[in-house]
Design a protein around this motif. Structure first.
Motif, PDB file in Angstrom:
ATOM      1  N   ASP A 299       0.849  -1.189   0.000  1.00  0.00           N
ATOM      2  CA  ASP A 299       0.000   0.000   0.000  1.00  0.00           C
ATOM      3  C   ASP A 299       0.884   1.238   0.000  1.00  0.00           C
ATOM      4  N   LEU A 300       0.638   2.112  -0.962  1.00  0.00           N
ATOM      5  CA  LEU A 300       1.404   3.345  -1.118  1.00  0.00           C
ATOM      6  C   LEU A 300       0.490   4.528  -0.854  1.00  0.00           C
ATOM      7  N   ASP A 301       0.944   5.470  -0.036  1.00  0.00           N
ATOM      8  CA  ASP A 301       0.161   6.665   0.259  1.00  0.00           C
ATOM      9  C   ASP A 301       0.804   7.867  -0.428  1.00  0.00           C
ATOM     10  N   TRP A 302       0.039   8.472  -1.323  1.00  0.00           N
ATOM     11  CA  TRP A 302       0.528   9.557  -2.166  1.00  0.00           C
ATOM     12  C   TRP A 302       0.054  10.912  -1.650  1.00  0.00           C
ATOM     13  N   SER A 303       0.959  11.878  -1.696  1.00  0.00           N
ATOM     14  CA  SER A 303       0.641  13.281  -1.441  1.00  0.00           C
ATOM     15  C   SER A 303       1.140  14.077  -2.642  1.00  0.00           C
ATOM     16  N   TYR A 304       0.388  15.119  -2.997  1.00  0.00           N
ATOM     17  CA  TYR A 304       0.706  15.836  -4.225  1.00  0.00           C
ATOM     18  C   TYR A 304       0.967  17.311  -3.966  1.00  0.00           C
ATOM     19  N   ALA A 305       1.883  17.857  -4.755  1.00  0.00           N
ATOM     20  CA  ALA A 305       2.156  19.290  -4.706  1.00  0.00           C
ATOM     21  C   ALA A 305       0.919  20.055  -5.172  1.00  0.00           C
ATOM     22  N   SER A 306       0.841  21.310  -4.809  1.00  0.00           N
ATOM     23  CA  SER A 306      -0.339  22.114  -5.153  1.00  0.00           C
ATOM     24  C   SER A 306      -0.444  22.364  -6.652  1.00  0.00           C
ATOM     25  N   THR A 307       0.675  22.333  -7.345  1.00  0.00           N
ATOM     26  CA  THR A 307       0.681  22.442  -8.804  1.00  0.00           C
ATOM     27  C   THR A 307       1.331  21.188  -9.379  1.00  0.00           C
ATOM     28  N   PRO A 308       0.963  20.774 -10.596  1.00  0.00           N
ATOM     29  CA  PRO A 308       1.513  19.544 -11.179  1.00  0.00           C
ATOM     30  C   PRO A 308       3.036  19.533 -11.141  1.00  0.00           C
ATOM     31  N   SER A 309       3.582  18.394 -10.712  1.00  0.00           N
ATOM     32  CA  SER A 309       5.028  18.290 -10.534  1.00  0.00           C
ATOM     33  C   SER A 309       5.586  17.100 -11.307  1.00  0.00           C
TER      34      SER A 309
ATOM     35  N   TYR B 112       7.184  18.999  -4.576  1.00  0.00           N
ATOM     36  CA  TYR B 112       7.417  17.598  -4.900  1.00  0.00           C
ATOM     37  C   TYR B 112       6.150  16.783  -4.643  1.00  0.00           C
ATOM     38  N   ASP B 113       5.853  15.836  -5.519  1.00  0.00           N
ATOM     39  CA  ASP B 113       4.900  14.783  -5.178  1.00  0.00           C
ATOM     40  C   ASP B 113       5.613  13.792  -4.270  1.00  0.00           C
ATOM     41  N   VAL B 114       4.852  13.088  -3.453  1.00  0.00           N
ATOM     42  CA  VAL B 114       5.435  12.163  -2.480  1.00  0.00           C
ATOM     43  C   VAL B 114       4.708  10.828  -2.533  1.00  0.00           C
ATOM     44  N   CYS B 115       5.472   9.760  -2.551  1.00  0.00           N
ATOM     45  CA  CYS B 115       4.941   8.404  -2.425  1.00  0.00           C
ATOM     46  C   CYS B 115       5.527   7.792  -1.158  1.00  0.00           C
TER      47      CYS B 115
ATOM     48  N   ASP C 247       5.558   6.914 -16.066  1.00  0.00           N
ATOM     49  CA  ASP C 247       6.198   7.881 -16.967  1.00  0.00           C
ATOM     50  C   ASP C 247       5.712   9.312 -16.703  1.00  0.00           C
ATOM     51  N   GLU C 248       5.623   9.655 -15.426  1.00  0.00           N
ATOM     52  CA  GLU C 248       5.141  10.989 -15.063  1.00  0.00           C
ATOM     53  C   GLU C 248       6.225  11.853 -14.415  1.00  0.00           C
ATOM     54  N   TYR C 249       7.389  11.254 -14.059  1.00  0.00           N
ATOM     55  CA  TYR C 249       8.397  11.994 -13.300  1.00  0.00           C
ATOM     56  C   TYR C 249       9.763  11.899 -13.978  1.00  0.00           C
ATOM     57  N   HIS C 250      10.415  13.047 -14.105  1.00  0.00           N
ATOM     58  CA  HIS C 250      11.769  13.044 -14.671  1.00  0.00           C
ATOM     59  C   HIS C 250      12.844  13.016 -13.579  1.00  0.00           C
ATOM     60  N   SER C 251      12.442  13.282 -12.320  1.00  0.00           N
ATOM     61  CA  SER C 251      13.397  13.261 -11.213  1.00  0.00           C
ATOM     62  C   SER C 251      12.756  12.558 -10.021  1.00  0.00           C
ATOM     63  N   ILE C 252      13.400  11.482  -9.546  1.00  0.00           N
ATOM     64  CA  ILE C 252      12.904  10.717  -8.405  1.00  0.00           C
ATOM     65  C   ILE C 252      13.990  10.684  -7.339  1.00  0.00           C
ATOM     66  N   TYR C 253      13.580  10.929  -6.091  1.00  0.00           N
ATOM     67  CA  TYR C 253      14.515  10.917  -4.969  1.00  0.00           C
ATOM     68  C   TYR C 253      14.034   9.903  -3.938  1.00  0.00           C
ATOM     69  N   LEU C 254      14.987   9.269  -3.264  1.00  0.00           N
ATOM     70  CA  LEU C 254      14.675   8.284  -2.231  1.00  0.00           C
ATOM     71  C   LEU C 254      14.988   8.882  -0.866  1.00  0.00           C
ATOM     72  N   HIS C 255      14.093   8.635   0.101  1.00  0.00           N
ATOM     73  CA  HIS C 255      14.216   9.256   1.428  1.00  0.00           C
ATOM     74  C   HIS C 255      13.810   8.196   2.451  1.00  0.00           C
ATOM     75  N   GLY C 256      14.781   7.692   3.222  1.00  0.00           N
ATOM     76  CA  GLY C 256      14.488   6.598   4.137  1.00  0.00           C
ATOM     77  C   GLY C 256      14.924   6.887   5.558  1.00  0.00           C
ATOM     78  N   PHE C 257      14.135   6.383   6.499  1.00  0.00           N
ATOM     79  CA  PHE C 257      14.443   6.514   7.924  1.00  0.00           C
ATOM     80  C   PHE C 257      14.794   5.142   8.504  1.00  0.00           C
ATOM     81  N   SER C 258      15.902   5.086   9.250  1.00  0.00           N
ATOM     82  CA  SER C 258      16.267   3.881   9.999  1.00  0.00           C
ATOM     83  C   SER C 258      16.284   2.659   9.087  1.00  0.00           C
ATOM     84  N   LEU C 259      15.452   1.659   9.350  1.00  0.00           N
ATOM     85  CA  LEU C 259      15.400   0.471   8.496  1.00  0.00           C
ATOM     86  C   LEU C 259      15.182   0.855   7.037  1.00  0.00           C
TER      87      LEU C 259
END
Length: 247
Positions: A49-59, A90-93, A130-142
Motif C-alpha cells: 500500500d502506497l500513500d501519495w501526497s501531491y504538490a499544489s501544482t503539477p510536478s 514535490y509529489d510524495v509516495c 512515466d510521469e516523473y523526470h526526477s525521483i529521490y529516495l528518502h528513508g528513515f532507519s530500516l
C-alpha cells in the motif's frame, strides 16, 4: 565518509534525545496532509500500500519515502516530511512495507532491512507511469538501510533516480541491535518487540504450521524474533546471517 557538523540547536527540552524520540513517536501530530492510498501487486502475489501526497501544482519531481521498523506512512516523521516536500513542489509516495499499512500481508514472509526487491517493485511501478523526470529516495532507519542497499546493489537503478537521503540508518545491523538491547534503550526494544509479536500472532493465524505457540513464547529479545521468524521466513540461516547479508 566526511563528518559534517550540524549547526542545529534544539530547544531546551529536546536537547535530551530520549525526550525528542518519545515526543516525536507519541505526541507529535501532523495535520492538513492529504494522503491517497494506492495498492500495487507484487510479483510474488503479495501487495504493498502506497500513500501519495501531491504538490499544489503539477510536478515532475517525486520523493519516495520509506519508514523504519514497525513504522508506516501515517507516522508523524513520514507525514511531516511529506508535508514539507509537497509544499516545496514535490509529489510524495510514502511506502508502507509489507504488513505495515494496517492490513496483514498475504504471504508467510514480511518485510526486513534488506528486502530491496520490494523497493525495486515500487520504483518499477512509478517509472512505468512515466510521469516523473526526477525521483529521490528518502528513508528513515530500516528504510534508510533498505534504500542504501538498493543503491549499492546497482541492479536496474533507473536514471530518473537523482539522489537519496538516509536518516538514522543502522548501517551495521548486528552492532545496531547490540546498542538497542542495552539497558538505556530497553523501553524502545520492548515496544518494538511487543509490536512485532502482535503481528506474528496475526501471521500465526494464517500460517499455523509455520509458527507455533512455543516459537512465540521463546521470543525474549529482538534477536530472538529475527532467529525465530525473520531468518526463517526470508531464507537466512539465522539472525546473524540476516544481519550480515542485509547491512
Amino acid at each position: 565518509m566526511p563528518l559534517v557538523h550540524s549547526s542545529y540547536n534544539p530547544p531546551l527540552f529536546f536537547k535530551n534525545g530520549h525526550i525528542s524520540t518519545i515526543y516525536a513517536g507519541l505526541i507529535r501530530k501532523v495535520n492538513d496532509l492529504e494522503q491517497i492510498r494506492i495498492r500495487i501487486d507484487l510479483p510474488d502475489t503479495d501487495f504493498l500500500d502506497l500513500d501519495w501526497s501531491y504538490a499544489s501544482t503539477p510536478s515532475k519531481k517525486l520523493v519516495i519515502i520509506i519508514h523504519g521498523l514497525e513504522g508506516s506512512s501515517k507516522r508523524a516523521y513520514i507525514k511531516g516530511s511529506a508535508k514539507i516536500l509537497s509544499k516545496a513542489g514535490y509529489d510524495v509516495c510514502a511506502i508502507n512495507l509489507r504488513g505495515c499499512s494496517g492490513a496483514t500481508n498475504k504471504l508467510y514472509r514480511s518485510y526486513h532491512s534488506g528486502a530491496t526487491d520490494d523497493l525495486r517493485s515500487v520504483i518499477t511501478h512509478i517509472t512505468q507511469l512515466d510521469e516523473y523526470h526526477s525521483i529521490y529516495l528518502h528513508g528513515f532507519s530500516l528504510g534508510g538501510n533498505l534504500l542504501l542497499k538498493y543503491l549499492g546493489e546497482k541492479r536496474d537503478v533507473p536514471n530518473t533516480i537523482k539522489g537519496a537521503v538516509a536518516i538514522s540508518v543502522p548501517c551495521q545491523l548486528a552492532d545496531s541491535l547490540e546498542q538497542l538491547l542495552q539497558f538505556k534503550n530497553a523501553i524502545y526494544a520492548k515496544r518494538f518487540k511487543g509490536n512485532l509479536i502482535q503481528k506474528l500472532k496475526l501471521k500465526q493465524q494464517l500460517f499455523p504450521d509455520h509458527i507455533s505457540d512455543t516459537d512465540i513464547e521463546n521470543i525474549k529479545t529482538l534477536k530472538d524474533f529475527d532467529d525465530i521468524y525473520t531468518s526463517r521466513a526470508h531464507g537466512f540461516i539465522d539472525a546473524l546471517d540476516y544481519y550480515t547479508q542485509s547491512s
